[in-house]
Design an enzyme around this catalytic site. Structure first.
Site, mmCIF file in Angstrom:
data_model
loop_
_atom_site.group_PDB
_atom_site.id
_atom_site.type_symbol
_atom_site.label_atom_id
_atom_site.label_comp_id
_atom_site.label_asym_id
_atom_site.label_seq_id
_atom_site.Cartn_x
_atom_site.Cartn_y
_atom_site.Cartn_z
ATOM 1 N N LEU A 29 -15.264 20.181 29.790
ATOM 2 C CA LEU A 29 -16.411 20.514 28.602
ATOM 3 C C LEU A 29 -15.276 20.839 27.731
ATOM 4 C CD1 LEU A 29 -20.115 20.905 28.887
ATOM 5 C CD2 LEU A 29 -18.707 18.498 29.143
ATOM 6 N N HIS A 33 -17.719 19.095 23.153
ATOM 7 C CA HIS A 33 -18.395 18.517 23.753
ATOM 8 C C HIS A 33 -19.067 20.481 23.400
ATOM 9 C CE1 HIS A 33 -15.725 17.316 26.938
ATOM 10 N NE2 HIS A 33 -16.177 15.863 26.782
ATOM 11 N N GLY A 143 -19.422 11.899 20.347
ATOM 12 C CA GLY A 143 -18.226 12.305 19.164
ATOM 13 C C GLY A 143 -17.033 11.256 18.983
ATOM 14 N N GLU A 144 -16.949 11.279 17.302
ATOM 15 C CA GLU A 144 -16.056 9.829 17.183
ATOM 16 C C GLU A 144 -15.501 10.348 17.254
ATOM 17 O OE1 GLU A 144 -16.583 10.674 12.613
ATOM 18 O OE2 GLU A 144 -18.160 10.259 12.283
ATOM 19 N N GLN A 149 -15.852 3.270 21.383
ATOM 20 C CA GLN A 149 -17.232 3.258 21.721
ATOM 21 C C GLN A 149 -19.003 3.813 21.422
ATOM 22 O OE1 GLN A 149 -16.950 6.285 25.665
ATOM 23 N NE2 GLN A 149 -17.768 7.980 24.746
ATOM 24 N N SER A 181 -9.412 16.472 23.697
ATOM 25 C CA SER A 181 -9.532 16.048 24.979
ATOM 26 C C SER A 181 -9.132 16.506 26.341
ATOM 27 C CB SER A 181 -8.758 14.489 24.445
ATOM 28 O OG SER A 181 -9.159 13.482 25.550
ATOM 29 N N SER A 182 -10.262 16.118 26.833
ATOM 30 C CA SER A 182 -10.576 16.447 28.474
ATOM 31 C C SER A 182 -8.722 16.554 29.159
ATOM 32 C CB SER A 182 -10.933 16.201 29.118
ATOM 33 O OG SER A 182 -12.482 16.207 28.636
HETATM 34 O O1 PAF Z 1 -17.643 9.901 26.309
HETATM 35 C C1 PAF Z 1 -17.651 10.418 27.975
HETATM 36 O O2 PAF Z 1 -17.358 10.824 28.046
HETATM 37 C C2 PAF Z 1 -18.125 7.949 28.620
HETATM 38 O O3 PAF Z 1 -17.529 7.420 28.189
HETATM 39 C C3 PAF Z 1 -19.842 8.670 28.605
HETATM 40 C C4 PAF Z 1 -20.258 8.792 26.960
HETATM 41 C C5 PAF Z 1 -20.054 9.976 28.815
HETATM 42 C C6 PAF Z 1 -20.540 7.534 29.715
HETATM 43 O O4 PAF Z 1 -19.803 8.214 30.795
#
Ligand code: PAF
Length: 287
Positions: A29, A33, A143-144, A149, A181-182
């Site tokens: 996180l 997040h 998140g956008e 996704q 981003s991680s």
């Molecule tokens: O965006 C993410 O962290 C992942 O793709 C999610 C939506 C938690 C699904 O594993």
């Protein structure tokens, strides 16, 4: 510290029938997040953060094994942002022995990330379906930053009539514009310096659109020129697309999305921005 549960039965009993805000995550996180969790916590009496590094959405097992993990730090960040329940299931809890069902969102998943990461969106759609069925949230927050996704999840959610609503949240950026981003943690100091060209390219395109340039060919040339400033960067795609269908468009005549994916060494970064042609009526989606 938020309460941690690892089984669906414990989660349901902790919720006692409440429909919470849900922030699905794969851990690692960061402030991005935290902003999703804060929003969920501001809008719901209960906020669940799920932490599950989902193996089925990684096309490369090395990428899966290298994905950063650190539950203790995640718990601190989630609690500080307002989460009251953490759902951190094991792989067996999510995927029962003999698991043989997957969820496929057609067409939207074929291009961009889908073309570079075969099976990725099948894994995402499957795990999001499982998580939303387990948590039964009033709303889920995404998140956008992962724009494709988000579009895929909205379609999945609508088509399968999954519970609650889907809320897309603005990308959080570092001072130089790089989207949090991680994966950023894996950049070397030099790569991190060069990574700033990615948001610069996207914002350059957005500002050209604002000043009246509509031809996608010219816009992409200008964006590519920014990306070329980083010697060690390669481009997987840079595209201007319809924000709903994700299909490439020839001219920006209303609202559109610029999508990009680049590689700096072994690290792959994606980002996107919205662009709006001057005079086009705002058709922004609420929530
Ligand atoms: O965006 C993410 O962290 C992942 O793709 C999610 C939506 C938690 C699904 O594993």
């Amino acid at each position: 510290m938020s309460r941690v549960v690892s089984s669906v039965a414990a989660l349901r009993s902790a919720l006692g029938g409440d429909a919470p805000g849900l922030v699905p995550t794969m851990g690692a996180l960061h402030t991005g997040h935290a902003s999703l969790i804060q929003r969920a916590a501001a809008e719901h009496a209960r906020t669940v953060v799920s932490i599950f590094v989902n193996p089925t959405q990684f096309s490369d097992p090395v990428d899966f094994s290298r994905y950063p993990r650190g539950l203790d730090r995640d718990l601190e960040i989630a609690a500080a942002a307002g989460a009251d329940l953490i759902f951190a299931p094991t792989e067996d809890e999510v995927y029962a022995t003999g698991f043989s069902t997957s969820v496929e969102v057609a067409t939207l998943t074929e291009r961009w990330e889908g073309a570079f990461r075969p099976g990725h969106f099948r894994g995402v759609a499957t795990v999001v379906t499982i998580l939303l069925s387990a948590v039964q949230p009033a709303a889920s927050y995404f998140g956008e930053k992962d724009y494709q996704q988000l579009v895929v999840i909205r379609r999945l959610h609508r088509d399968l009539r999954l519970p609650g609503k889907v809320v897309g949240c603005a990308t959080v950026r570092d001072a130089d514009g790089l989207a949090l981003s991680s994966r950023n943690a894996r950049l070397t100091a030099e790569q991190r310096q060069h990574a700033g060209v990615l948001p610069r390219a996207l914002f350059r395109i957005a500002s050209l659109v604002e000043s009246g340039e509509v031809e996608v060919g010219s816009l992409l040339t200008a964006g590519q020129a920014e990306l070329d400033q980083a010697p060690d960067l390669s481009v997987d795609y840079l595209a201007i697309v319809d924000p709903e269908t994700l299909e490439s468009i020839p001219r920006v005549e209303s609202r559109a999305r610029v999508l990009a994916a680049v590689r700096l060494g072994a690290v792959r970064l994606i980002d996107n921005v919205e662009v709006l042609a001057p005079g086009a009526a705002g058709t922004g989606r609420a929530g």
